[in-house]
Design an enzyme around this catalytic site. Structure first.
Site, PDB file in Angstrom:
ATOM      1  N   ARG A 169      -6.588   9.233   5.331  1.00  0.00           N
ATOM      2  CA  ARG A 169      -6.903   7.904   5.888  1.00  0.00           C
ATOM      3  C   ARG A 169      -6.910   7.939   7.412  1.00  0.00           C
ATOM      4  O   ARG A 169      -7.720   7.278   8.058  1.00  0.00           O
ATOM      5  CB  ARG A 169      -5.886   6.873   5.380  1.00  0.00           C
TER       6      ARG A 169
ATOM      7  N   ASP B 137       0.995  10.499  -1.411  1.00  0.00           N
ATOM      8  CA  ASP B 137       0.925   9.646  -0.218  1.00  0.00           C
ATOM      9  C   ASP B 137       0.739  10.487   1.039  1.00  0.00           C
ATOM     10  O   ASP B 137      -0.028  10.113   1.929  1.00  0.00           O
ATOM     11  CB  ASP B 137       2.189   8.788  -0.096  1.00  0.00           C
TER      12      ASP B 137
ATOM     13  N   HIS C 239      13.860  -1.294   5.098  1.00  0.00           N
ATOM     14  CA  HIS C 239      12.779  -0.558   5.745  1.00  0.00           C
ATOM     15  C   HIS C 239      12.166  -1.404   6.849  1.00  0.00           C
ATOM     16  O   HIS C 239      11.885  -2.576   6.656  1.00  0.00           O
ATOM     17  CB  HIS C 239      11.683  -0.210   4.729  1.00  0.00           C
TER      18      HIS C 239
ATOM     19  N   LYS D 290       7.276   5.326  -1.004  1.00  0.00           N
ATOM     20  CA  LYS D 290       8.325   6.155  -0.415  1.00  0.00           C
ATOM     21  C   LYS D 290       9.720   5.556  -0.654  1.00  0.00           C
ATOM     22  O   LYS D 290      10.676   6.272  -0.919  1.00  0.00           O
ATOM     23  CB  LYS D 290       8.067   6.350   1.078  1.00  0.00           C
TER      24      LYS D 290
ATOM     25  N   SER E  40       1.619   2.682   0.189  1.00  0.00           N
ATOM     26  CA  SER E  40       2.151   3.871   0.860  1.00  0.00           C
ATOM     27  C   SER E  40       3.638   3.686   1.188  1.00  0.00           C
ATOM     28  O   SER E  40       4.484   4.506   0.847  1.00  0.00           O
ATOM     29  CB  SER E  40       1.339   4.121   2.133  1.00  0.00           C
TER      30      SER E  40
HETATM   31  N1  URA Z   1       3.195   3.609   7.359  1.00  0.00           N
HETATM   32  C1  URA Z   1       3.138   4.234   6.162  1.00  0.00           C
HETATM   33  O1  URA Z   1       4.102   4.825   5.708  1.00  0.00           O
HETATM   34  N2  URA Z   1       1.973   4.195   5.490  1.00  0.00           N
HETATM   35  C2  URA Z   1       0.886   3.573   5.936  1.00  0.00           C
HETATM   36  O2  URA Z   1      -0.113   3.568   5.261  1.00  0.00           O
HETATM   37  C3  URA Z   1       0.959   2.928   7.187  1.00  0.00           C
HETATM   38  C4  URA Z   1       2.137   2.958   7.883  1.00  0.00           C
END
Ligand code: URA
Ligand code: CA
Length: 434
Positions: free
Chosen positions: A168, A161, A82, A187, A183
């Protein structure tokens, strides 16, 4: 349990228990906890932070809020990579076929999204016929057979999320290390990775602009991964200038092909070998990082990495002959050189502004509804530290419209020259394993 008491607890800097965090995420996902209470909690987290236990529990609660991809029918250790996002980051296109060619299974779930260029799927769609609309069974079969396949993001992954990130975004609580780390990790874990290699970017074109913030984020993510049983490590890499030369969709496919052939830009090649070595090592296909790197170097030099890319493209309907004839990729109508106005050494190529210029040409989406032009973008001719003569090309603009005055102005403003010699930036700042 009452949400108001939990907000108060966090406001006062106390640690929330696992039961409390699970209660919050479940209630927020099903709508029984309203946005205004969740906003107050995220603001309290922004100021008071979260402990190691809280972060791991939050991550897993978000993973469990939706579907989890089952990759157990794929043989071997599934390692995902990632990147926290940069400009002209062509690594995924290279790493998929590269590590697959030494036997590491790459089961990639990818998206489109907003940005300077499209996402991995958009880039790959520059290859005529390539598609990611395959079902789960076919996806798993392809990975078992070819070691690499890409599928579009589908299903109901980490709905908690999604909802929390949107909240947010409008409550000034994106910039919180525990919230960002959980977050991103939620994923990756929901997508089924056994092990995770993180490429945390640092510099002007990155989410985290300073090395210190990048290090804090990397450590937080590595800690979460290892605490929830996924072998995780992070590389902190430079994003003060764009990675490689190409920024654009078809242009990055070309750059990936060059790199798989062993003729790619030095920085992109080095970063791919570094990240790839960690992937091979975590997948237990090599006993040491040195051995892993030697395997990858051999796959590039003996052509097996390039062959793996061809098989990957054609297995998903793509025209693999682009690999040997890159003129079959979409081509822009105009190729316009940006000539240096004076001589000097390149001292800055401000990555995010260069990315914006590529987006203005049509390489990326400004809004979800925007259409991408796969052919257009920028190809740098010079990088930081290079000497330039007056009139020499700094980069080539690939455009489908002739008047690129606005783009040129942005580029001139953000590619800076100095009279004195300049050192190239460090590419790999740190590797974090715990
Ligand atoms: N990218 C994400 O997937 N989540 C965040 O909180 C910030 C950047
Ligand atoms: Ca690039």
């Amino acid at each position: 349990m009452r949400m108001v008491d939990l907000i108060e607890k966090k406001r006062d800097g106390l640690e929330l228990s696992s039961e409390e965090i699970k209660y919050i995420i479940k209630g927020y996902t099903d709508g029984s906890i309203p946005d205004y209470q969740m906003s107050a909690l995220t603001m309290a987290i922004y100021f008071k932070g979260m402990t190691e236990n809280e972060r791991a529990t939050l991550t897993m609660a978000m993973v469990e809020s939706g579907d989890q991809i089952d990759l157990s029918k794929i043989e071997g250790v599934k390692v995902d990579k990632h990147s926290t996002g940069g400009v002209g980051d062509t690594t995924t296109l290279v790493l998929g076929p590269l590590v697959a060619s030494v036997g590491v299974p790459v089961a990639k779930m990818s998206g489109r999204g907003l940005g300077h260029t499209g996402g991995t799927i958009d880039k790959l769609e520059a290859v005529e016929g390539f598609h990611v609309e395959i079902d789960n069974d076919e996806f798993i079969q392809l990975v078992n057979k070819n070691k690499v396949a890409v599928i579009g993001q589908s299903g109901n992954l980490t709905p908690a999320d999604k909802k929390l990130y949107a909240l947010r975004d409008v409550t000034a609580t994106v910039d919180s290390i525990p919230l960002i780390a959980s977050s991103i990790m939620s994923k990756k874990i929901a997508a089924g990775a056994d092990a995770i290699v993180l490429d945390v970017k640092t510099g002007a074109g990155a989410f985290m602009k300073t090395l210190e913030d990048s290090r804090r984020l990397a450590k937080a993510m590595v800690q979460i991964g290892n605490n929830v049983g996924r072998n995780t490590m992070a590389v902190i890499s430079d994003m003060s200038q764009p990675l490689g030369f190409a920024i654009g969709n078809a242009l990055e496919v070309q750059e990936a092909i060059d790199t798989l052939r062993g003729e790619g830009p030095e920085d992109l090649t080095e970063l791919c070998l570094t990240l790839g070595s960690h992937m091979v090592f975590l997948a237990k296909k090599a006993a040491t990082l040195k051995e892993a790197r030697a395997l990858l170097e051999k796959a590039i030099s003996d052509g097996s990495a390039l062959e793996s890319f061809k098989v990957f493209l054609s297995s998903q309907g793509g025209d693999a002959s682009v690999v040997d004839d890159m003129s079959r990729l979409p081509q822009a109508k105009y190729k316009i050189e940006l000539e240096a106005k004076e001589e000097g050494y390149v001292s800055e190529i401000v990555a995010d502004e260069i990315g914006t210029a590529a987006m203005l040409l049509g390489a990326g989406r400004a809004t979800k509804e925007s259409e991408i032009d796969l052919a257009v973008g920028l190809v740098l001719r010079k990088k930081i530290g290079d000497k330039v003569e007056k009139g020499e090309s700094l980069l080539t603009i690939h455009s489908n419209f002739e008047d690129v005055q606005e783009v040129k102005e942005i580029l001139y403003e953000n590619i800076r020259l100095s009279k004195e010699a300049v050192e190239a930036p460090i590419l790999i700042h740190e590797e974090i394993t715990e």
